[in-house]
Design an enzyme around this catalytic site. Structure first.
Site, PDB file in Angstrom:
ATOM      1  N   LYS A 183       0.843  -1.190   0.000  1.00  0.00           N
ATOM      2  CA  LYS A 183       0.000   0.000   0.000  1.00  0.00           C
ATOM      3  C   LYS A 183       0.884   1.248   0.000  1.00  0.00           C
ATOM      4  O   LYS A 183       1.596   1.516   0.965  1.00  0.00           O
ATOM      5  CB  LYS A 183      -0.910   0.059   1.231  1.00  0.00           C
ATOM      6  CG  LYS A 183      -1.930   1.194   1.119  1.00  0.00           C
ATOM      7  CD  LYS A 183      -2.636   1.510   2.417  1.00  0.00           C
ATOM      8  CE  LYS A 183      -1.867   2.490   3.285  1.00  0.00           C
ATOM      9  NZ  LYS A 183      -1.762   3.850   2.731  1.00  0.00           N
ATOM     10  N   GLU A 257      10.491   0.573  10.066  1.00  0.00           N
ATOM     11  CA  GLU A 257      11.449   1.641   9.759  1.00  0.00           C
ATOM     12  C   GLU A 257      10.749   2.950  10.114  1.00  0.00           C
ATOM     13  O   GLU A 257       9.895   3.414   9.374  1.00  0.00           O
ATOM     14  CB  GLU A 257      11.741   1.599   8.252  1.00  0.00           C
ATOM     15  CG  GLU A 257      13.110   1.991   7.886  1.00  0.00           C
ATOM     16  CD  GLU A 257      14.126   0.982   8.353  1.00  0.00           C
ATOM     17  OE1 GLU A 257      14.725   1.250   9.400  1.00  0.00           O
ATOM     18  OE2 GLU A 257      14.301  -0.053   7.691  1.00  0.00           O
ATOM     19  N   CYS A 291      13.243  10.532   7.190  1.00  0.00           N
ATOM     20  CA  CYS A 291      13.240  10.049   8.564  1.00  0.00           C
ATOM     21  C   CYS A 291      14.617  10.157   9.196  1.00  0.00           C
ATOM     22  O   CYS A 291      14.739  10.317  10.402  1.00  0.00           O
ATOM     23  CB  CYS A 291      12.740   8.609   8.613  1.00  0.00           C
ATOM     24  SG  CYS A 291      13.496   7.553   7.386  1.00  0.00           S
ATOM     25  N   GLU A 388       9.979  14.862  15.892  1.00  0.00           N
ATOM     26  CA  GLU A 388      10.321  14.841  14.475  1.00  0.00           C
ATOM     27  C   GLU A 388       9.450  15.872  13.741  1.00  0.00           C
ATOM     28  O   GLU A 388       8.230  15.808  13.790  1.00  0.00           O
ATOM     29  CB  GLU A 388      10.067  13.441  13.921  1.00  0.00           C
ATOM     30  CG  GLU A 388      10.556  13.266  12.508  1.00  0.00           C
ATOM     31  CD  GLU A 388      10.436  11.818  12.037  1.00  0.00           C
ATOM     32  OE1 GLU A 388       9.479  11.137  12.438  1.00  0.00           O
ATOM     33  OE2 GLU A 388      11.306  11.382  11.267  1.00  0.00           O
TER      34      GLU A 388
END
Lengths: 481, 294
Positions: A183, A257, A291, A388
């Protein structure tokens, strides 16, 4: 003295053959989804690019069944060498159609064409080429007896590197002999759907790769489907934890991840011009939608002022604008939602007392944009030093000793990546030992390669992608159940 | 008239010391025929948390020791166990109801397991690491390193060999361990602690808590300063390993699931020589890049 302005140098969209609407790719065919269709837009202009099918639970079930049938009847019966040849074919077709993929990626994602053209697409092709060669060598990849695939793998990927993340997921899964249901993110489905055409051109057996589109509900249905043997997810730490919880007590395994808050550490003996370029590449590459971005800049106190001045001077020369323009350095923020998240965290940074600076460059009227931004006077407890941001915003902190740099760098629940800039070799190796991060870039940053394992410590997830270590995540060993 | 024997008080092993449970509790331990053996300390969740503090403190030094040094220390455990072999055989026989010959074979295997893992300290990185041929002028190397503090449920049936088979692969690479021992068969674990205490394993690297694992396990599973969870010892208890694994997701602990039959935890056969999978369960791969240039 007169200044020579850049002339517009837009890459042509003529190479694309966009359809008005796209279905799901199940069992080798495009089929209509049974959910509520949604639109994908260009974040640079807010232009609607296409209507996309949403896969509901029944569609997810159909995709998983197709993958299972393909696994049982076809893919598991092929020799490793033949599986590899399909992957080589895919790698070659990606190279042949690379310009088309680059333009489509830039259009749907908002990243500069120079990045999609020079990084995303070629590295995606390289992943297929690298893993193709592993398909008939699995017994050399792992140490346990009887190496074999899991079966059907469910894969959910983010919007920051749509095609590249697809290749990180699909190439090793197929090389090991699994079939997949993948997906893509709801804001960037188009290159995955174009990849489905590549599978058709490569004559990949139907059902080996299935692409289902949709948002979080579709992803959750895939993760929770009992027919899935293994999950590979790249995305936020919050969703990663939810996945870990949802598969607890089952036989499903996961590779996660997740997020990061990387420290990029600049010592006073660093090669300063290279370090400045490394800082910029570290946080402003792909608008900071990375990331492993070097979002915490740790500068040794003695050179903090110099780095600050040089960084800001260099940032003023970054060109923000039309992602399809070949001279563009900073493209569009991927979505309105992400822009709102960046804006909120930047406001929090100011409210908590850090000093905000941005380039002041003009922003296009339509679309989602954010100026390259630098925060100084940041302390470790500030939200902009802990959370983040996933945007073109760097927080600058200072340190005096290597020990302090390590303590600050490790002071985060994340542990994905880190950067070290110094000319002293022994210090690099000592620092690399101390940093609790899965990828350490020394005198470079944001390098990726199919042969190089990537992945995090702590709450940045578990498992690796790339290299022998990454491939191992798709292989089971030991006695058969 | 025969001499009156001096009986030992069995305690926990935390941070290199032998404290009683902070809860002040103990419980009766019997042999397989139901005859009283001793009162063992009944560890609490607070004992578990204290052990995590000790394990965290000890971990960097243990991981920072040279692989050669760790190998010698772990080999030394085998030496000390060998010197107390008759005591281990007697205790394993009582705990597990084995014949003397069978108990001897189990203790031999436990000692040999330390020797096997001791030999891995300076080899696993060579076997599992790699130089990566990236497409550019970069030196690129990947090596495994310890993940940190590991909480482990030791097997319920195999009181010594199973315990060693769980603990050794955790500490080989430089992790520290907080171990909940077999509930009904804790005595060989305490004697192992005495061997550890006299074999240069730094205090806090291995912590052993006797008692009912159901008390401390949920707290260790959700503990924010624990990096990994080994669920091997849920087999034979009422603990729901699914719940423990779900709790571990709170800070994304690395979880080693128990051996399974269907979805039911079972205790594995500990006699065969293991493979590397336990050791690998508690490792992180770190990849380092550096440019090459003149």
């Amino acid at each position: 003295m007169s200044t020579f302005e850049y002339a517009p140098a837009p890459e042509s969209r003529a190479i694309l053959d966009l359809r008005a609407s796209y279905g799901l790719f199940i069992n080798g065919q495009f089929v209509s989804g049974n959910g509520t269709p949604f639109k994908t837009i260009s974040p640079a202009t807010e232009e609607v690019l296409a209507e996309i099918s949403e896969a509901n639970a029944a569609d997810v079930d159909a995709a998983v069944r197709a993958a299972r049938t393909a696994y049982t009847r076809v893919w598991s019966k092929l020799s490793g060498a033949d599986r590899g040849k399909y992957l080589y074919r895919i790698a070659r077709i990606l190279q042949e159609r690379s310009r088309e993929f680059a333009v489509l990626e830039t259009l749907d994602n908002g990243k500069p064409i120079k990045e999609s053209r020079d990084v995303d697409v070629p590295v995606a092709a390289a992943h297929f080429f690298y893993h193709a060669g592993w398909a008939d060598k699995l017994e050399y990849a792992v140490h346990g007896a009887n190496p074999r695939p899991y079966g059907v793998v469910g894969q959910v990927i983010p919007w920051n590197f749509p095609l590249l993340m697809l290749s990180w997921k699909i190439a090793p899964a197929l090389a090991a002999g699994n079939t997949v249901v993948l997906k893509p993110a709801e804001t960037t489905p188009l290159t995955a759907l174009l990849f489905a055409e590549v599978c058709q051109q490569a004559d990949l057996p139907p059902g080996v790769v299935n692409i289902i589109t949709g948002a979080g509900a579709t992803g959750a249905a895939l993760v929770e489907h009992p027919g899935i043997d293994k999950i590979a997810f790249t995305g936020s730490t919050g969703v990663g934890k939810a996945i870990a919880r949802s598969i607890a007590g089952t036989r499903k395994k996961a590779t996660l991840e997740l997020g990061g808050k990387a420290a990029n550490i600049i010592f006073d003996d660093a090669p300063i011009d290279q370090a400045i370029e490394g800082i910029i590449n570290g946080i402003f590459f792909n608008q900071g939608h990375v990331c492993c971005a070097g979002s915490r800049l740790l500068v040794q106190e003695s050179i903090a002022d110099e780095v600050d001045a040089r960084l800001k001077r260099r940032l003023k020369h970054l060109r923000l604008g039309d992602p399809l323009d070949k001279n563009t350095d900073v493209g569009a923020i991927n979505s309105g939602a992400q822009l709102a998240r960046i804006t909120e965290l930047v406001a929090a940074g100011e409210a908590e007392g850090a000093q905000r600076w941005d380039t002041g460059c003009p922003l296009p009227e339509k679309g989602f944009w954010f100026r390259p931004t630098v925060f100084t006077g940041v302390s470790q407890t500030h939200r902009i030093a802990q959370e983040e941001i996933f945007g073109p915003v760097v927080s600058v902190l200072t340190f005096r000793t290597p020990q302090e740099a390590v303590a600050k760098a490790n002071n985060t629940p994340y542990g994905l990546s880190a950067g070290i800039w110094t000319e002293k070799g022994s210090r690099i190796l000592w620092m690399a030992d101390q940093l609790r991060a899965g990828v350490v870039w020394a005198n470079t940053f944001n390098r990726f390669d199919p042969a190089s394992p990537f992945g995090g410590y702590k709450e940045s997830g578990y498992g690796r992608e790339g290299g022998r270590q990454g491939l191992a995540g798709y292989i089971v060993t030991g006695k058969s159940a | 008239m025969s001499r009156v024997e001096v009986k030992k008080t069995y305690k926990l092993y935390i941070g290199g010391a032998f404290p009683r449970s902070e809860s002040g509790r103990s419980y009766e331990v019997s042999d397989t025929k139901g005859r009283f053996l001793a009162n063992a300390a009944k560890g609490s969740r607070k004992d578990g948390r204290d052990a995590v503090v000790a394990a965290r403190k000890a971990q960097p030094g243990w991981a920072g020791a040279t692989a050669y040094n760790r190998g010698q220390v772990l080999y030394r455990v085998a030496e000390i166990m060998e010197s107390r072999k008759s005591q281990f055989v007697e205790e394993v026989r009582a705990a597990e109801g084995l014949t003397p010959a069978r108990a001897g074979a189990v203790v031999d295997a436990a000692i040999d397991r330390w020797v096997w893992y001791a030999g891995w300290t300076d080899k696993y990185a060579q076997v599992l690491g790699s130089i990566n041929p990236v497409a550019g002028p970069y030196f690129n190397i990947s090596g495994p390193e310890a993940t940190g503090v590991v909480a482990a449920l030791a097997p319920q049936r195999s009181s010594l060999l199973g315990l060693v088979s769980v603990v050794a692969p955790i500490v080989v690479s430089g992790n520290s361990a907080v171990v909940l021992t077999s509930r009904d068969r804790p005595i060989p674990a305490i004697t192992l602690a005495e061997a550890l205490a006299t074999s240069d394993v730094p205090g806090g690297v291995i912590n052993l808590i006797t008692g009912d694992p159901a008390e401390a396990a949920p707290w260790l599973a959700s503990h924010r300063d624990v990096n990994a969870l080994d669920l091997t010892g849920v087999a034979g208890t009422d603990l729901d390993w699914a719940q423990l694994e779900a709790a571990a997701a709170g800070n994304l602990k690395r979880v080693r699931r128990p051996a399974l039959d269907g979805l039911t935890a079972i205790e594995e056969d500990w006699l065969p020589t293991p493979d590397l999978s336990r050791l690998e369960s508690f490792l992180e791969t770190k990849t380092v890049w550096h440019p090459k240039g003149r």
